[in-house]
Design a protein around this motif. Structure first.
Motif, PDB file in Angstrom:
ATOM      1  N   PHE A  12      11.999   4.494   1.482  1.00 60.08           N
ATOM      2  CA  PHE A  12      11.087   4.077   2.519  1.00 60.08           C
ATOM      3  C   PHE A  12      11.626   3.678   3.874  1.00 60.08           C
ATOM      4  CE2 PHE A  12       9.597   3.247  -1.846  1.00 60.08           C
ATOM      5  CZ  PHE A  12       8.490   3.913  -1.869  1.00 60.08           C
ATOM      6  N   ASP A  13      11.196   4.557   4.943  1.00 61.87           N
ATOM      7  CA  ASP A  13      11.797   4.768   6.215  1.00 61.87           C
ATOM      8  C   ASP A  13      10.721   4.206   7.331  1.00 61.87           C
ATOM      9  OD1 ASP A  13      14.115   5.488   4.872  1.00 61.87           O
ATOM     10  OD2 ASP A  13      14.103   7.685   5.832  1.00 61.87           O
ATOM     11  N   VAL A  14      10.939   3.884   8.447  1.00 58.89           N
ATOM     12  CA  VAL A  14      10.183   3.380   9.271  1.00 58.89           C
ATOM     13  C   VAL A  14      10.810   4.111  10.342  1.00 58.89           C
ATOM     14  CG1 VAL A  14       9.258   1.861  10.932  1.00 58.89           C
ATOM     15  CG2 VAL A  14       9.244   1.182   8.476  1.00 58.89           C
ATOM     16  N   ALA A  15       9.846   4.944  11.190  1.00 53.19           N
ATOM     17  CA  ALA A  15      10.079   5.602  12.355  1.00 53.19           C
ATOM     18  C   ALA A  15       9.316   4.917  13.598  1.00 53.19           C
ATOM     19  CB  ALA A  15       9.676   7.070  12.403  1.00 53.19           C
ATOM     20  N   GLU A  16      10.241   4.283  14.307  1.00 55.38           N
ATOM     21  CA  GLU A  16       9.578   3.497  15.645  1.00 55.38           C
ATOM     22  C   GLU A  16       9.759   4.333  16.854  1.00 55.38           C
ATOM     23  OE1 GLU A  16      10.601  -1.280  15.291  1.00 55.38           O
ATOM     24  OE2 GLU A  16      12.170  -0.083  15.740  1.00 55.38           O
ATOM     25  N   VAL A  17       8.578   4.863  17.223  1.00 54.93           N
ATOM     26  CA  VAL A  17       8.485   5.918  18.347  1.00 54.93           C
ATOM     27  C   VAL A  17       8.013   5.046  19.613  1.00 54.93           C
ATOM     28  CG1 VAL A  17       7.432   7.887  19.296  1.00 54.93           C
ATOM     29  CG2 VAL A  17       7.945   7.731  17.056  1.00 54.93           C
ATOM     30  N   ILE A  18       8.922   5.016  20.700  1.00 53.37           N
ATOM     31  CA  ILE A  18       8.661   4.281  21.743  1.00 53.37           C
ATOM     32  C   ILE A  18       8.201   5.174  22.975  1.00 53.37           C
ATOM     33  CG2 ILE A  18       9.395   2.569  23.653  1.00 53.37           C
ATOM     34  CD1 ILE A  18       9.335   1.702  20.600  1.00 53.37           C
ATOM     35  N   TYR A  42      15.003   5.123  13.964  1.00 52.29           N
ATOM     36  CA  TYR A  42      14.859   5.486  12.886  1.00 52.29           C
ATOM     37  C   TYR A  42      15.500   4.552  11.820  1.00 52.29           C
ATOM     38  CZ  TYR A  42      13.775   8.386   8.979  1.00 52.29           C
ATOM     39  OH  TYR A  42      12.855   8.884   7.856  1.00 52.29           O
ATOM     40  N   LEU A  43      14.712   3.750  11.031  1.00 52.28           N
ATOM     41  CA  LEU A  43      15.088   2.708  10.195  1.00 52.28           C
ATOM     42  C   LEU A  43      15.168   3.233   8.746  1.00 52.28           C
ATOM     43  CD1 LEU A  43      12.982  -0.090  11.524  1.00 52.28           C
ATOM     44  CD2 LEU A  43      15.308   0.188  12.090  1.00 52.28           C
ATOM     45  N   LYS A  44      16.391   3.633   8.187  1.00 55.97           N
ATOM     46  CA  LYS A  44      16.360   4.183   6.982  1.00 55.97           C
ATOM     47  C   LYS A  44      16.311   3.042   6.005  1.00 55.97           C
ATOM     48  CE  LYS A  44      19.595   7.943   8.378  1.00 55.97           C
ATOM     49  NZ  LYS A  44      20.912   8.346   8.113  1.00 55.97           N
ATOM     50  N   ASN A  45      15.949   3.157   4.661  1.00 58.90           N
ATOM     51  CA  ASN A  45      15.755   2.166   3.588  1.00 58.90           C
ATOM     52  C   ASN A  45      15.205   0.795   4.309  1.00 58.90           C
ATOM     53  OD1 ASN A  45      15.932   2.168   0.896  1.00 58.90           O
ATOM     54  ND2 ASN A  45      17.994   1.014   1.043  1.00 58.90           N
ATOM     55  N   ALA A  46      14.012   1.050   4.831  1.00 54.60           N
ATOM     56  CA  ALA A  46      13.494  -0.065   5.671  1.00 54.60           C
ATOM     57  C   ALA A  46      12.825  -1.130   4.648  1.00 54.60           C
ATOM     58  CB  ALA A  46      12.471   0.456   6.586  1.00 54.60           C
ATOM     59  N   PHE A  47      12.603  -0.913   3.484  1.00 53.95           N
ATOM     60  CA  PHE A  47      12.267  -1.601   2.349  1.00 53.95           C
ATOM     61  C   PHE A  47      12.498  -0.880   1.085  1.00 53.95           C
ATOM     62  CE2 PHE A  47       8.273   0.175   3.875  1.00 53.95           C
ATOM     63  CZ  PHE A  47       7.478   0.765   2.798  1.00 53.95           C
ATOM     64  N   TRP A  48      12.089  -1.631   0.117  1.00 52.37           N
ATOM     65  CA  TRP A  48      12.338  -1.124  -1.254  1.00 52.37           C
ATOM     66  C   TRP A  48      11.355  -1.774  -2.430  1.00 52.37           C
ATOM     67  CZ3 TRP A  48      15.785  -3.494   1.633  1.00 52.37           C
ATOM     68  CH2 TRP A  48      16.423  -4.448   1.281  1.00 52.37           C
ATOM     69  N   ARG A  89       0.796  -1.304   0.017  1.00 46.70           N
ATOM     70  CA  ARG A  89       0.035   0.090  -0.070  1.00 46.70           C
ATOM     71  C   ARG A  89       0.851   1.179   0.004  1.00 46.70           C
ATOM     72  NH1 ARG A  89      -3.196  -2.596   3.621  1.00 46.70           N
ATOM     73  NH2 ARG A  89      -2.358  -1.159   5.473  1.00 46.70           N
ATOM     74  N   LEU A  90       1.995   1.005   0.816  1.00 49.44           N
ATOM     75  CA  LEU A  90       2.703   2.458   0.819  1.00 49.44           C
ATOM     76  C   LEU A  90       3.597   2.631  -0.457  1.00 49.44           C
ATOM     77  CD1 LEU A  90       4.333   1.797   4.221  1.00 49.44           C
ATOM     78  CD2 LEU A  90       2.882   3.944   3.697  1.00 49.44           C
ATOM     79  N   LEU A  91       3.876   1.517  -1.100  1.00 49.05           N
ATOM     80  CA  LEU A  91       4.564   1.864  -2.428  1.00 49.05           C
ATOM     81  C   LEU A  91       3.580   2.268  -3.518  1.00 49.05           C
ATOM     82  CD1 LEU A  91       6.538  -1.616  -2.356  1.00 49.05           C
ATOM     83  CD2 LEU A  91       7.793   0.517  -2.497  1.00 49.05           C
ATOM     84  N   LYS A  92       2.421   1.865  -3.450  1.00 43.62           N
ATOM     85  CA  LYS A  92       1.416   2.259  -4.410  1.00 43.62           C
ATOM     86  C   LYS A  92       1.056   3.542  -4.194  1.00 43.62           C
ATOM     87  CE  LYS A  92      -0.854  -1.894  -5.518  1.00 43.62           C
ATOM     88  NZ  LYS A  92      -2.142  -2.865  -5.253  1.00 43.62           N
ATOM     89  N   THR A  93       0.986   4.175  -2.883  1.00 43.80           N
ATOM     90  CA  THR A  93       0.700   5.431  -2.674  1.00 43.80           C
ATOM     91  C   THR A  93       1.873   6.250  -2.962  1.00 43.80           C
ATOM     92  OG1 THR A  93      -0.842   4.724  -0.688  1.00 43.80           O
ATOM     93  CG2 THR A  93      -0.125   6.963  -0.650  1.00 43.80           C
ATOM     94  N   ALA A  94       3.081   6.176  -2.907  1.00 47.12           N
ATOM     95  CA  ALA A  94       4.116   6.848  -3.016  1.00 47.12           C
ATOM     96  C   ALA A  94       4.277   7.187  -4.426  1.00 47.12           C
ATOM     97  CB  ALA A  94       5.533   6.070  -2.517  1.00 47.12           C
TER      98      ALA A  94
END
Length: 126
Positions: A95-101, A112-118, A75-80
């Motif tokens: 595509f990054d993921v920010a894990e906020v705890i 902060y996960l840079k380039n979490a998926f491609w 879904r993120l890939l299609k939206t992007a």
């Protein structure tokens, strides 16, 4: 507004501050189309960043990144892709993921996960 949404909004704001501190320009927040929603779209010198923010209470069994499963990634890939077609840029997408705890005192930290998926990959590698 429910507690989960309030916590999520605070987590997104924390992620925005983190990105700004790291020399990123925020383009938009909560971009949505029929394909889905992207929490934060930002850019730095090299990339246009599509950031998924996951906010969780400290002590959860699974790390927040694992909720960005294959279906969510698609879904993120299609939206992007939709965003990139309607907003021309010469920058490469990332595509990054920010894990906020959030700890028991309400203090936040970020992983902060840079380039979490491609796009070429079948599934994220964390």
């Amino acid at each position: 507004m429910n507690y989960k949404r309030i916590k999520g909004d605070k987590g997104e704001e924390f992620a925005v501050k983190f990105l700004k501190k790291n020399k990123c320009k925020i383009i938009t927040r909560n971009f949505s189309c029929k394909s889905g929603e992207i929490d934060i779209i930002a850019e730095n010198k090299e990339f246009i960043l599509f950031v998924e923010v996951k906010t969780r209470q400290e002590g959860q069994m699974l790390e927040p990144r694992y909720s960005v499963d294959k279906k969510k990634q698609q879904r993120l890939l299609k939206t992007a892709s939709y965003y990139m077609q309607s907003h021309k840029t010469s920058k490469q997408p990332r595509f990054d993921v920010a894990e906020v705890i959030v700890n028991n005192e309400g203090e936040m930290s970020i992983n902060y996960l840079k380039n979490a998926f491609w796009q070429e990959g079948d599934y994220a590698v964390f």
